[in-house]
Design an enzyme around this catalytic site. Sequence first.
Site, mmCIF file in Angstrom:
data_model
loop_
_atom_site.group_PDB
_atom_site.id
_atom_site.type_symbol
_atom_site.label_atom_id
_atom_site.label_comp_id
_atom_site.label_asym_id
_atom_site.label_seq_id
_atom_site.Cartn_x
_atom_site.Cartn_y
_atom_site.Cartn_z
ATOM 1 N NE ARG A 40 -6.323 15.932 10.551
ATOM 2 C CZ ARG A 40 -6.222 15.014 9.590
ATOM 3 N NH1 ARG A 40 -7.310 14.431 9.120
ATOM 4 N NH2 ARG A 40 -5.048 14.697 9.094
ATOM 5 C CB SER A 55 -14.958 11.582 7.952
ATOM 6 O OG SER A 55 -14.134 12.721 8.055
ATOM 7 C CE LYS A 94 -9.046 10.568 11.057
ATOM 8 N NZ LYS A 94 -10.232 11.109 10.353
#
Length: 524
Positions: A41, A110, A139
Amino acid sequence: MDPIDFSLYLVTDRGLLPQGKSYLESLEQALLGGVTVVQIREKKTDTAEFLEIALQSKALCDRYKVPLIINDRIDIALAVNARGVHLGQSDMPIDVARKLLPKGFLIGISCNTLDEVRRARESQADYVGLASVWDTQTKKLTNVPIGVRGLGVMLEALDGSEVRAVAIGGIKSTNLIRLMHGSVSATNHGLDGVAVVSDIVASHDPKGAAQMLKSIFIACKKSTLSFDGEPRLSREEIIDKAVTIMDGVRSLNPLVHQMTNVVVSNQSANITLAVGASPIMATAPEEMADLAELSDSLLVNIGTLRADSMQGMLKGGYSANAGRKPVVLDPVGVGASEFRKASVKELLDIWQPTVIKGNAGELAALAGSIEVAAKGVDSTGGFKDPVSFVRQLARKERCIVALTGETDYISDGKRVLLLKNGDPLLGKITGSGCMLGSCISSYCAAANTLANEDHREGKLTRGGDFLSATVGAVLTLTIASEFAATREDVHGIGTFLPALIDEVAALQPETIVRLAKVEEAADS
């Protein structure tokens, strides 16, 4: 292609690396520790740098035969021949991505809501990332954390499909047991894996962190805490097991850590001594980890809940979970205020109870039911169908539930036992329910220790029999109350309490077997 093992899914974040630890060094140690999937990521990296990181990661993952997944970027995933791509709700739709990707390329997405899980299933996603379980610093969240108990409904939406499920968001070794045990659908559909970021990436020992997480995951998958496949004891066998545990309390003298309310701490300690256990009352969060090692069970009673006591309860519960020690929750007066409701929700999102006990008003508030009201710590009525209620709540919370009242209902999520012993004076003294919590904690401590001893001796057992332990604790207090109420020296509630404690201490196992009024409700 070979099926993917999603059990320990590492999501990278170079910004979390500790000083002196390089990205590739950390990644390799995590792979050595047992990581089974790696997702790269890189939200703030330009394409050239992202590609270089992905190529280096792919080479390392290939060496350890671990699949690599790229977050968001289909172009990068194709360029490095990754195993798959993980998309967000605002990224390219799955059906469009399928047209661009070669056959066999995994697509994950997600999901933050039940509707998103349903759409992912309809779109034939290979796996879903269920987020966010807890608050996370890695996040920025756009949705409220779903919590452990919110995962069960999402997993149920995947029943009958081949879509795999991975949970993400604030997952650490300290809360993984709670997550694994609590995140199961009503049909026993569990997680295929857990996605972890900071607990591995930010660690100075990524290998050790990964090993710890992997060992907990595997142990929970093999755990006997599942409601299906348990040996079904008869009514007589349950009572026999209950009195065996009663003897175990007296012979083992377990240490029971009690975080209880100040109104009843004295009688809670005395009733613990009367059943044969030893009490320790402590609330400071700084000593919870040490006490979890020393004690054999934990009781959390919120009767005089304060904001400054919550940290101790939170740390106490997950420390007990980590040490495989039973935890009994007594949500005293939970329906009396929003503060209590929010506090109990927070507790149950952090740690897994072994037993929840309460009256109709308390359990109704905990379950979000308006069928029964509460007046302070008292209940103002009962359920129309207490059998179905207690069974459903036990299944939802993945634990034993004891609904107390004139008739006591105890369920493990499959069966419901009705206990009809007890004298009316028991309900008229302050703290009788709290004392029952102490008894249950003592019996669960002995049941857990006896099961551990059986394991060491090579006997095939399925873990602590907490259903029988709860039945034994309730019978001990209620049958003792019948003897106490008929004593010549008892003239009311003032003389009943000390007599009750005496009768609990004097009660014999054969008396329980002879006098127990236990029935089993028909299966639903």
